[in-house]
Motif scaffolding. Structure first.
Motif, PDB file in Angstrom:
ATOM      1  N   LYS C  19     -17.986 -43.704 -19.498  1.00  0.00           N
ATOM      2  CA  LYS C  19     -19.167 -43.499 -20.345  1.00  0.00           C
ATOM      3  C   LYS C  19     -20.356 -44.322 -19.844  1.00  0.00           C
ATOM      4  N   ALA C  22     -21.766 -42.790 -16.646  1.00  0.00           N
ATOM      5  CA  ALA C  22     -22.564 -41.589 -16.919  1.00  0.00           C
ATOM      6  C   ALA C  22     -23.916 -41.979 -17.519  1.00  0.00           C
ATOM      7  N   ALA C  32     -25.432 -36.135 -15.875  1.00  0.00           N
ATOM      8  CA  ALA C  32     -24.112 -36.756 -15.750  1.00  0.00           C
ATOM      9  C   ALA C  32     -23.226 -36.346 -16.904  1.00  0.00           C
ATOM     10  N   THR C  33     -21.941 -36.239 -16.634  1.00  0.00           N
ATOM     11  CA  THR C  33     -20.973 -36.053 -17.724  1.00  0.00           C
ATOM     12  C   THR C  33     -19.843 -37.050 -17.518  1.00  0.00           C
ATOM     13  N   ALA C  34     -19.311 -37.530 -18.641  1.00  0.00           N
ATOM     14  CA  ALA C  34     -18.138 -38.403 -18.603  1.00  0.00           C
ATOM     15  C   ALA C  34     -17.089 -37.776 -19.482  1.00  0.00           C
ATOM     16  N   CYS C  35     -15.899 -37.672 -18.948  1.00  0.00           N
ATOM     17  CA  CYS C  35     -14.886 -36.940 -19.682  1.00  0.00           C
ATOM     18  C   CYS C  35     -13.529 -37.596 -19.490  1.00  0.00           C
ATOM     19  N   ILE C  58     -24.761 -29.877 -15.420  1.00  0.00           N
ATOM     20  CA  ILE C  58     -23.354 -29.738 -15.012  1.00  0.00           C
ATOM     21  C   ILE C  58     -22.632 -28.817 -15.997  1.00  0.00           C
TER      22      ILE C  58
END
Lengths: 370, 274, 175
Positions: C19, C22, C32-35, C58
């Protein structure tokens, strides 16, 4: 304001902006972050709302019904087993014509215990009289939740709205989120049939077949009118806030020979697959189905269609594939994929298109064309 | 129907700024069929298990709107002690500002007298044709465990007592509970004209004890004070009811012991003897 | 698109690291993505999180199968998880370790995040905090800028020791 948030936090932020009078909810993975965030807003004084920590989802919806009829904007959130547990009251909310908004974080159903994404929970409620929208990004989770209140509370609709977002895949991913200054986008809550002790009425008493039947027709009439209201609200939202939505999100569909239809995050991933296929010379497009109830009119004439169902109606088929077939007459290639959070990548989706067999059904990674 | 007569007194006491929340029960039927209604206050009909939760939401909505409207659940015993008990417990635990009234005819009367958790030992119903093998669920002690600011028992044969208790309940903030014993002629199988007598016998034999509990403190109500000192013979109450026909001496004895235990427990508590 | 896979154990802050990363990339003006990939949520179990950084929005939600960068917050995981699986040729590995990985070629970087956290007394419930110092190391590697890393840390944590730890990691990471 531009920030970064999970899908769950985006829903909670939209609820904060909509200022409901009552939020009644019960925690369940992967929805819990929504109710935790709302409880925090209320505790910190950022949201002036009555937060009712009910003892079950059945009671969550019952409390929302009492509150909505009592005269205030009402919100709840649930997922999977929680949604199924409240099923009786889900019907009641629509029958009572209450504009409740509920976020449903789509999750598979047990057994076995599985907390990942699947659309069977929402589809199990498809005949309840609720409007259902499925979102594909964190931003859309926020925008759709805001619009849901306006659509539900419109006097031409007065039906509850369920905002669906994929468990974990969207509920827990962090993406950019632009929150808006709502202004007067949401008018004050006004329910024409709210409880009024000056004008006492009886709600939902014993009702004979003739009147009951008319009430059901009224629900369907409003469901049909809702199409126009949704379009109006989405247009107004676009004018005010610059982000436009429709019954589907179409990507490179204009000249497409083959169209992929999917819902939720798989519908976004399909756009990446479309780019890959285009690079190979396959004229593919993606049509992400956003509104499931009311089901939109789709123009698929002259195209091949690949439908990805993250659900299944046992003994029948993929719910979306068969809906498309019955509504458009197009016989799609039906792919069942992503149940219980099964990993489906853009490469897999591109393969579905490359290997399509219209008129057949495939369970991705499990069965061949059947 | 005693449940209906009681409702007259409840509404007289509550006044016009009140809303009734009614789950499936006899009161669902007596309102009349849409679009007609026999009621002078708003009545919100709700699913069987959901009355207390629906009232919870409504109470909070009125609070949000700054309204002082009374929210009153009027539910039968099935909708309270069985299918509705989870919602009831939740609403009381949350401190919901409302009054929950259970009118208890000791069976699912609306659907033709099937046993409920509130059906007493030995009573015949359509689903206990040989008599109920277990006793009546002690709802009041369950509610008591939630420490409500006010709870009381009442009986349809003592309308003034009921009226006063409703008045008092509605003067108090928080979750309130009133449990009314409402004899049911067809279900208990006695002639309709004996309904008042049947209610009085329930009290006079000590089978049903009238009391109030304010912030836990017990006060036995007038009619039960004398009855508890010198209860009328239980057979006066039992013999007049077809549902208790052909009770075995053992069951009769067990019922007598239950009544005695209950009288003793409440007498000792009121007297401050533990 | 730059794709990062973070390996850690439940409770070590791998999800928060994703997190933070990102958020820092986002403050750099990137998408940006955080997963996190959620399994059974247990402390101590191996967990994996994904971060994607790009100049375009994205649209990918699936897991990262061919990462550009693999971060290992707990090297003991390497006994049970093949952390190098799918690593792009020319890809990079960042280890939380005082020592280089034996046999690792030039694309392998290491920094003692645990030591840095302990030196700053960044310990919660008995575990050293790794997610803020790792951001400093990533800034040194050019994944994000240091000012954005600093900004991201301050947005999520009030304790300034987190920023100090990130600075220390930035300085300690060998070029």
């Amino acid at each position: 304001m531009l920030t970064i948030a999970t899908g769950n936090k985006a829903v909670a932020a939209a609820v904060k902006a909509a200022k409901p009078g009552v939020v009644a909810a019960y925690p369940i993975t992967p929805q819990t972050e929504i109710v935790e965030q709302i409880a925090e807003y209320v505790t910190d004084g950022d949201l002036e709302s009555q937060y009712i920590p009910v003892e079950s989802e059945h009671s969550a919806m019952a409390a929302c019904i009492g509150a909505s009829a009592g005269g205030v904007r009402t919100f709840t959130a649930t997922s999977s087993h929680g949604l199924l547990y409240m099923h009786e009251m889900v019907h009641w909310a629509a029958g009572a014509r209450l504009p409740i908004v509920m976020a449903n974080v789509n999750r598979a159903l047990g057994p076995g215990w599985n907390t990942w994404a699947e659309h069977s929970d929402a589809f199990s409620q498809r005949d309840t009289g609720w409007l259902q929208v499925f979102v594909g990004t964190v931003q859309e989770a926020y925008d759709a939740t805001l619009m849901a209140f306006k659509i539900a509370e419109d006097e031409r609709v007065l039906l509850p709205v369920m905002v669906n977002l994929d468990g974990f895949a969207l509920s827990h991913i962090m993406q950019a989120l632009e929150t808006v200054d709502l202004g007067d986008f949401l008018p004050p809550y006004h329910l024409p049939h709210a409880i009024d002790t000056e004008n006492p009425c009886v709600y939902g008493p014993m009702t004979g077949p003739a009147d009951y039947f008319r009430f059901r027709w009224d629900i369907e009439r409003s469901m049909r009118d809702a199409r126009g209201v949704i379009a109006e609200v989405e247009r107004e939202f676009a004018e005010r806030f610059g982000r436009s939505y429709g019954p589907t999100e179409d990507y490179r569909c204009e000249d497409a020979d083959v169209v992929v239809i999917a819902m939720g995050t798989l519908g976004k991933e399909a756009e990446v697959a479309v780019d890959r296929l285009r690079d190979e010379g396959i004229k593919a497009g993606s049509m992400r189905l956003r509104w499931f109830r009311p089901f939109p009119d789709l123009d698929l004439a002259g195209r091949e269609v690949v439908v990805i169902d993250r659900d299944y109606s046992f003994g029948f088929g993929g719910v979306v594939a068969h809906s498309i077939r019955s509504k458009t007459g197009v016989v799609p290639y039906s792919v069942i994929a992503g149940l219980g959070g099964q990993e489906v990548t853009y490469n897999d989706i591109a393969d579905f298109v490359r290997n399509r067999h219209p008129g057949t059904e495939t369970w991705f990674g499990v069965s061949d064309h059947v | 129907m005693p449940g209906t007569e009681c409702l007259r007194y409840v509404l007289k006491a509550a006044g016009p700024d009140s809303v009734l929340v009614v789950p499936a029960c006899c009161t669902s039927v007596i309102q009349g069929i849409y679009p007609g209604t026999a009621m002078n206050v708003p009545v919100y009909n709700i699913a069987f298990a959901a009355a207390a939760a629906c009232a919870s939401g409504m109470s909070n909505a009125f609070c949000a709107l700054g309204k002082e409207t009374n929210v009153i659940v009027y539910a039968g015993d099935g909708g309270t002690v069985d299918i509705g008990i989870q919602a009831l417990s939740g609403a009381f635990e949350r401190g919901t500002n409302f009054l929950y009234i259970c009118y208890d005819n000791e069976a699912y009367g609306n659907t033709g007298m099937q046993r409920s958790g509130s059906t007493p030992l030995g009573a015949r119903t359509t689903t206990t044709p040989g008599g109920k093998p277990t006793g009546k669920k002690d709802l009041d002690r369950i509610v008591e465990a939630h420490n409500p600011p006010y709870m009381a028992t009442a009986c349809s044969a003592y309308p003034l007592d009921l009226y006063k208790k409703v008045k008092k309940a509605l003067s108090i903030e928080g979750p309130k509970f009133i449990h009314i014993l409402a004899p049911c002629p067809p279900g208990w199988r006695y002639p309709t004209e004996k309904t008042v007598e049947m209610g009085k016998l329930a009290v006079k034999t000590g089978t049903w004890i009238l009391y109030e509990r304010e912030y836990g403190k017990l006060t036995i109500s007038g009619p039960s004070k004398a009855a508890m000192k010198r209860p009328a013979p239980l057979s006066d109450y039992i013999n007049g009811q077809g549902r208790f026909k052909n009770l075995s001496p053992e069951v009769m004895d067990e019922m007598r012991q239950q009544v005695e235990r209950n009288i003793q427990r409440l007498s000792r508590e009121e007297a401050g003897v533990c | 698109m730059y794709e990062i896979r973070i390996h850690s154990r439940g409770g070590q802050g791998g999800v928060t690291a994703a997190k933070l990363l990102a958020l820092a990339a986002f403050r750099d003006g990137k998408y940006a993505t955080a997963c996190p990939f959620y399994g059974a949520e247990r402390r101590g179990a191996p967990v994996v999180s994904f971060v994607r950084i790009d100049d375009e929005p994205i649209k990918i939600y699936s897991q990262i199968h061919e990462p550009d960068l693999v971060i290992v917050l707990d090297t003991s995981i390497m006994d049970v998880v093949d952390v190098l699986q799918g690593l792009k040729s020319g890809g990079t590995v960042l280890l939380n370790s005082a020592h280089p990985l034996p046999g690792c070629n030039g694309t392998c970087r290491h920094v003692d995040l645990t030591g840095i956290a302990l030196a700053e007394n960044l310990v919660v419930a008995g575990s050293p905090i790794l997610n803020t110092p790792v951001l400093g190391a990533l800034a040194k590697m050019g994944v994000v800028t240091f000012p954005s890393a600093e900004k991201a840390i301050r947005e999520m944590f009030a304790d300034e020791r987190n920023v100090k730890a990130a600075k220390a990691a930035y300085e300690e990471l060998k070029a």
